[in-house]
Scaffold this motif. Structure first.
Motif, PDB file in Angstrom:
ATOM      1  N   GLY A   6       0.904  -1.303   0.038  1.00 58.20           N
ATOM      2  CA  GLY A   6       0.100   0.120  -0.018  1.00 58.20           C
ATOM      3  C   GLY A   6       0.782   1.183   0.172  1.00 58.20           C
ATOM      4  O   GLY A   6       2.000   1.326   0.670  1.00 58.20           O
ATOM      5  N   VAL A   7       0.433   2.205  -0.620  1.00 61.63           N
ATOM      6  CA  VAL A   7       0.793   3.540  -0.459  1.00 61.63           C
ATOM      7  C   VAL A   7       1.168   4.105   0.719  1.00 61.63           C
ATOM      8  O   VAL A   7       2.047   4.890   0.905  1.00 61.63           O
ATOM      9  N   THR A  13       7.779  -0.336  -2.020  1.00 62.10           N
ATOM     10  CA  THR A  13       6.932  -1.186  -2.759  1.00 62.10           C
ATOM     11  C   THR A  13       7.595  -2.030  -3.792  1.00 62.10           C
ATOM     12  O   THR A  13       8.982  -1.794  -4.175  1.00 62.10           O
ATOM     13  N   ARG A  69      -4.021  -4.678  -0.442  1.00 64.55           N
ATOM     14  CA  ARG A  69      -2.759  -4.319  -1.184  1.00 64.55           C
ATOM     15  C   ARG A  69      -3.236  -3.488  -2.289  1.00 64.55           C
ATOM     16  O   ARG A  69      -4.202  -3.321  -2.645  1.00 64.55           O
ATOM     17  N   GLN A  70      -2.127  -2.380  -2.646  1.00 65.14           N
ATOM     18  CA  GLN A  70      -2.387  -1.651  -3.489  1.00 65.14           C
ATOM     19  C   GLN A  70      -2.362  -2.031  -4.944  1.00 65.14           C
ATOM     20  O   GLN A  70      -1.481  -3.218  -5.390  1.00 65.14           O
ATOM     21  N   GLN A  72      -2.556  -0.738  -9.227  1.00 64.77           N
ATOM     22  CA  GLN A  72      -2.392   0.289  -9.996  1.00 64.77           C
ATOM     23  C   GLN A  72      -2.592  -0.199 -11.377  1.00 64.77           C
ATOM     24  O   GLN A  72      -2.088  -1.001 -11.805  1.00 64.77           O
ATOM     25  N   SER A  86      -5.622   3.951  -9.360  1.00 68.08           N
ATOM     26  CA  SER A  86      -4.749   3.451  -8.295  1.00 68.08           C
ATOM     27  C   SER A  86      -5.810   3.305  -6.931  1.00 68.08           C
ATOM     28  O   SER A  86      -6.707   4.201  -6.573  1.00 68.08           O
ATOM     29  N   PHE A  88      -6.951   0.121  -3.901  1.00 69.36           N
ATOM     30  CA  PHE A  88      -6.714  -1.033  -2.858  1.00 69.36           C
ATOM     31  C   PHE A  88      -7.686  -2.230  -2.862  1.00 69.36           C
ATOM     32  O   PHE A  88      -8.913  -1.993  -3.047  1.00 69.36           O
ATOM     33  N   ASP A 111     -10.842   2.872  -4.399  1.00 68.19           N
ATOM     34  CA  ASP A 111      -9.594   3.900  -4.298  1.00 68.19           C
ATOM     35  C   ASP A 111      -9.575   4.228  -2.835  1.00 68.19           C
ATOM     36  O   ASP A 111     -10.202   3.655  -1.917  1.00 68.19           O
ATOM     37  N   GLY A 191      -4.130   8.073  -7.555  1.00 70.85           N
ATOM     38  CA  GLY A 191      -4.225   7.918  -5.807  1.00 70.85           C
ATOM     39  C   GLY A 191      -4.119   9.026  -4.797  1.00 70.85           C
ATOM     40  O   GLY A 191      -4.442   8.801  -3.799  1.00 70.85           O
TER      41      GLY A 191
END
Length: 201
Positions: A6-7, A13, A69-70, A72, A86, A88, A111, A191
């Protein structure tokens, strides 16, 4: 369509490019005309797994097949990479039939609004009477440790009252401020959270 941490994570990452397995992508974003506010963006991806790499029990990426988890989604056009979504991951649906050579995966994601809806704020530090709307939204996001690098805000025109200090989810707290401004608040395709005051709109 990379999968990574995740951001909001402190860890670096490690994206995983799953483009070769993707069959289709559907993205839904926009402003609700009835409520006159932006709603959470969502995304659905369908994939085919012919190698077992995405088997959640013992596949190569089993440790990455987790909620939140992110994810994109990007597209390349004329050598320029554009971020389309972007968010999750909310759900992994991994299905296969005995005797088949492939498994089928459906991934759903939302998002940053999903994160804001899952976190609560009560007392907002520094939220005193006279704050401009952009400042107040920033103070609310500070309470949930939202990265300043993931914000793109107008200053705001309207001044706010002192924060009421009641417990509410972060998204509701922000949307109350946005309604006061008659502005707009949404998640950009990359995001980043975007706030526009009424003049910016």
């Amino acid at each position: 369509s990379p999968l990574g941490t995740g951001v909001l994570s402190d860890a670096a990452t490690t994206p995983v490019d799953v483009t070769a397995s993707v069959n289709s992508v559907s993205i839904n974003r926009g402003r609700d005309r009835i409520l006159d506010r932006s709603e959470a963006g969502s995304c659905t991806i369908t994939m085919t797994d012919t190698t077992g790499a995405f088997d959640p029990d013992n596949g190569t990426y089993a440790d990455k097949i987790l909620p939140m988890r992110q994810l994109q989604i990007t597209a390349t056009y004329s050598a320029v990479v554009y971020t389309l979504f972007s968010g999750f991951i909310e759900e992994w649906d991994y299905t296969y039939s005995p005797g088949e050579d492939a498994a089928f995966i459906t991934v759903t994601a939302a998002d940053a609004f999903r994160i804001l809806n899952l976190t609560d704020v009560a007392t907002v530090t520094g939220a005193s009477a006279g704050d401009l709307t952009g400042t107040r939204i920033g103070e609310i996001l500070d309470e949930v440790n939202w990265p300043s690098s993931s914000r793109d805000f107008s200053t705001g025109i309207t001044t706010c009252q002192a924060d009421p200090g009641t417990t509410r989810d972060t998204l509701t707290a922000i949307q109350t401020v946005v309604d006061t401004e008659l502005g707009a608040f949404f998640t950009k395709t990359n995001g980043v959270l975007k706030f526009m005051d009424r003049n910016a709109i």
